[in-house]
Design an enzyme around this catalytic site. Sequence first.
Site, PDB file in Angstrom:
ATOM      1  N   ARG A 249      -7.080   1.913  15.019  1.00  0.00           N
ATOM      2  CA  ARG A 249      -7.296   0.461  15.114  1.00  0.00           C
ATOM      3  C   ARG A 249      -6.927  -0.074  16.489  1.00  0.00           C
ATOM      4  NH1 ARG A 249      -5.378  -0.027   8.780  1.00  0.00           N
ATOM      5  NH2 ARG A 249      -7.429   0.558   7.992  1.00  0.00           N
ATOM      6  N   ILE A 343     -23.187 -20.900  25.728  1.00  0.00           N
ATOM      7  CA  ILE A 343     -23.240 -21.296  27.143  1.00  0.00           C
ATOM      8  C   ILE A 343     -24.581 -20.895  27.764  1.00  0.00           C
ATOM      9  CG2 ILE A 343     -22.236 -20.786  29.430  1.00  0.00           C
ATOM     10  CD1 ILE A 343     -19.472 -20.703  27.971  1.00  0.00           C
ATOM     11  N   GLU A 369     -13.258   0.636  10.576  1.00  0.00           N
ATOM     12  CA  GLU A 369     -11.829   1.014  10.618  1.00  0.00           C
ATOM     13  C   GLU A 369     -10.961  -0.040   9.916  1.00  0.00           C
ATOM     14  OE1 GLU A 369     -10.179   3.195  13.842  1.00  0.00           O
ATOM     15  OE2 GLU A 369     -12.055   4.221  14.279  1.00  0.00           O
ATOM     16  N   GLY A 370     -11.526  -0.601   8.857  1.00  0.00           N
ATOM     17  CA  GLY A 370     -10.820  -1.600   8.063  1.00  0.00           C
ATOM     18  C   GLY A 370     -11.301  -2.994   8.394  1.00  0.00           C
TER      19      GLY A 370
HETATM   20  N1  COS Z   1       0.941   4.878   7.080  1.00  0.00           N
HETATM   21  C1  COS Z   1       1.530   5.800   6.277  1.00  0.00           C
HETATM   22  N2  COS Z   1       1.326   5.841   4.934  1.00  0.00           N
HETATM   23  C2  COS Z   1       0.504   4.901   4.409  1.00  0.00           C
HETATM   24  C3  COS Z   1      -0.122   3.931   5.185  1.00  0.00           C
HETATM   25  C4  COS Z   1       0.111   3.935   6.583  1.00  0.00           C
HETATM   26  N3  COS Z   1      -0.458   3.052   7.401  1.00  0.00           N
HETATM   27  N4  COS Z   1      -0.883   3.147   4.385  1.00  0.00           N
HETATM   28  C5  COS Z   1      -0.721   3.613   3.133  1.00  0.00           C
HETATM   29  N5  COS Z   1       0.122   4.676   3.154  1.00  0.00           N
HETATM   30  C6  COS Z   1       0.593   5.472   2.026  1.00  0.00           C
HETATM   31  C7  COS Z   1       1.388   4.641   1.051  1.00  0.00           C
HETATM   32  O1  COS Z   1       2.760   4.566   1.436  1.00  0.00           O
HETATM   33  C8  COS Z   1       1.206   5.401  -0.228  1.00  0.00           C
HETATM   34  O2  COS Z   1       2.044   6.530  -0.197  1.00  0.00           O
HETATM   35  P1  COS Z   1       2.854   7.039  -1.524  1.00  0.00           P
HETATM   36  O3  COS Z   1       1.841   7.789  -2.333  1.00  0.00           O
HETATM   37  O4  COS Z   1       3.917   7.901  -0.969  1.00  0.00           O
HETATM   38  O5  COS Z   1       3.366   5.809  -2.217  1.00  0.00           O
HETATM   39  C9  COS Z   1      -0.228   5.917  -0.127  1.00  0.00           C
HETATM   40  O6  COS Z   1      -0.538   5.918   1.272  1.00  0.00           O
HETATM   41  C10 COS Z   1      -1.226   5.036  -0.849  1.00  0.00           C
HETATM   42  O7  COS Z   1      -1.113   3.765  -0.253  1.00  0.00           O
HETATM   43  P2  COS Z   1      -1.515   2.419  -0.990  1.00  0.00           P
HETATM   44  O8  COS Z   1      -1.008   2.445  -2.406  1.00  0.00           O
HETATM   45  O9  COS Z   1      -1.117   1.301  -0.124  1.00  0.00           O
HETATM   46  O10 COS Z   1      -3.091   2.586  -1.045  1.00  0.00           O
HETATM   47  P3  COS Z   1      -4.210   1.539  -1.439  1.00  0.00           P
HETATM   48  O11 COS Z   1      -5.201   2.241  -2.265  1.00  0.00           O
HETATM   49  O12 COS Z   1      -3.582   0.277  -1.964  1.00  0.00           O
HETATM   50  O13 COS Z   1      -4.935   1.257  -0.029  1.00  0.00           O
HETATM   51  C11 COS Z   1      -5.396   0.076   1.996  1.00  0.00           C
HETATM   52  C12 COS Z   1      -4.339   0.609   1.015  1.00  0.00           C
HETATM   53  C13 COS Z   1      -6.238  -1.014   1.398  1.00  0.00           C
HETATM   54  C14 COS Z   1      -4.588  -0.483   3.161  1.00  0.00           C
HETATM   55  C15 COS Z   1      -6.281   1.257   2.503  1.00  0.00           C
HETATM   56  O14 COS Z   1      -7.111   1.718   1.445  1.00  0.00           O
HETATM   57  C16 COS Z   1      -7.137   0.899   3.656  1.00  0.00           C
HETATM   58  O15 COS Z   1      -6.677   0.878   4.806  1.00  0.00           O
HETATM   59  N6  COS Z   1      -8.453   0.620   3.421  1.00  0.00           N
HETATM   60  C17 COS Z   1      -9.411   0.481   4.469  1.00  0.00           C
HETATM   61  C18 COS Z   1      -9.950   1.819   4.823  1.00  0.00           C
HETATM   62  C19 COS Z   1     -10.570   1.850   6.171  1.00  0.00           C
HETATM   63  O16 COS Z   1     -10.020   1.375   7.146  1.00  0.00           O
HETATM   64  N7  COS Z   1     -11.736   2.453   6.230  1.00  0.00           N
HETATM   65  C20 COS Z   1     -12.452   2.583   7.431  1.00  0.00           C
HETATM   66  C21 COS Z   1     -12.721   4.032   7.672  1.00  0.00           C
HETATM   67  S1  COS Z   1     -13.381   4.311   9.253  1.00  0.00           S
HETATM   68  S2  COS Z   1     -15.158   3.541   9.164  1.00  0.00           S
END
Ligand code: COS
Length: 387
Positions: A249, A343, A369-370
């Site tokens: 990001r 502009i 990337e989110g």
């Molecule tokens: N760093 C380290 N660990 C992370 C983390 C981070 N930035 N984000 C999440 N985790 C870990 C959590 O701590 C959790 O670990 P445990 O199993 O030990 O508890 C695990 O990953 C699952 O995390 P979480 O429960 O938060 O997952 P969610 O399904 O709620 O998803 C979001 C969280 C929405 C933030 C995530 O799915 C996301 O970033 N989505 C967007 C994806 C994206 O960017 N796609 C683009 C791809 S490139 S085109």
Amino acid sequence: MAWALTPLTEEQREIQKVAREFALAEIAPYSEAWDRDQYFEPAIVAKLGALGFLGMMIPEQYDGLGLDTLTYLVALEEIAIVDASVAVMLSVHNSLPTQMLLRWGSEEQKERFLKPLARGELLGAFALSEPEAGSDAASLQTQAVRDGDDWILNGTKAWVSSGTKGDVILAMARTDSPDDRRGARGISTFIITPDLPGFSIGKKEDKMGLRASPTVQLRFSDMRVPGDRLLGQQGNGFIYAMQSLDNGRLGIAAQSVGIAEAALRHAVAYAAERKQFGKPIKEFQAIQFKLADMACRVASARALLHMSATAKDRGERITQFGSMAKLTASETAMWVTTQAIQIFGGYGYVKEYPVERLFRDAKVTEIYEGTSEIQRIVIARELYSHT
Ligand code: COS
């Protein structure tokens, strides 16, 4: 222009200059045609590789330049000012697959994949999303099943940047079984190469912007993957992807700042030459206020990005900063390019002037990337994580 908000070292300024001169000489003359023709120029990968730009943050031990994050992002912004499609290729390669191999790869994997990636002989890609798993990345369905020492993978990955040209693709797949689903903990990362039997490139997207960056689906049909292609620990693949996206990001934020900076420069130049009501339009306050607000937003986004990069280089966790920088910079890119078109007036709405491409390129930075919505979720969650 190009205000220096962070005091850059001599080495950082030198690399910034190399990136700027390269972009102006080797990319700028072709950008418009590449965008029109949706053409990805492979020679650019080789040339960037020769400069070391495909291994910027990889230690010299693994054939990289061993530079810090700030230096990498400063160079990336220079490339993005000229061509956001080339910038995304650089960003994905440097932030995701190479960093994942460096952090979690075995010595054998580093020797075989990381070194040629860092030298620019191979191009890296990252495959997390699927047609039905975008923001909810942990719901991905690509399944990996053990078969002796190998894995058999089935599924479709979506929105893979540099997908037609990716030589080494870090792909996430489920390694839990359908009757024992483990959510995010049931996902692992595999090192995929296009020579694997059962690998194929699917639909190529016909995009609004970043048209010179090929975005494709990848199909895995009973794809046999040798056991030594598993990255790190089984079941840690989602965590690896999330930690890598924290860094990715920052790359997208640098790309966004570059797009916004380019739009600002074009708007400043145009406002000085375009005359209406008998004088250059830069003399009207309506235009001056717009330019001032654009300059403020670009400077603010860049400052936040550089601050985030230095936090990362100090070894701090940058989940929140990564999302803040990406959200701020991508919304800045969209807003600044919108103002630039205003502009330019009618001339901004046609392909004759470059702000039309910048506007189209900016939009995806609020999505990939989110999405901006996901960044806000991450930022808000982090506000409570230490309370
Ligand atoms: N760093 C380290 N660990 C992370 C983390 C981070 N930035 N984000 C999440 N985790 C870990 C959590 O701590 C959790 O670990 P445990 O199993 O030990 O508890 C695990 O990953 C699952 O995390 P979480 O429960 O938060 O997952 P969610 O399904 O709620 O998803 C979001 C969280 C929405 C933030 C995530 O799915 C996301 O970033 N989505 C967007 C994806 C994206 O960017 N796609 C683009 C791809 S490139 S085109």
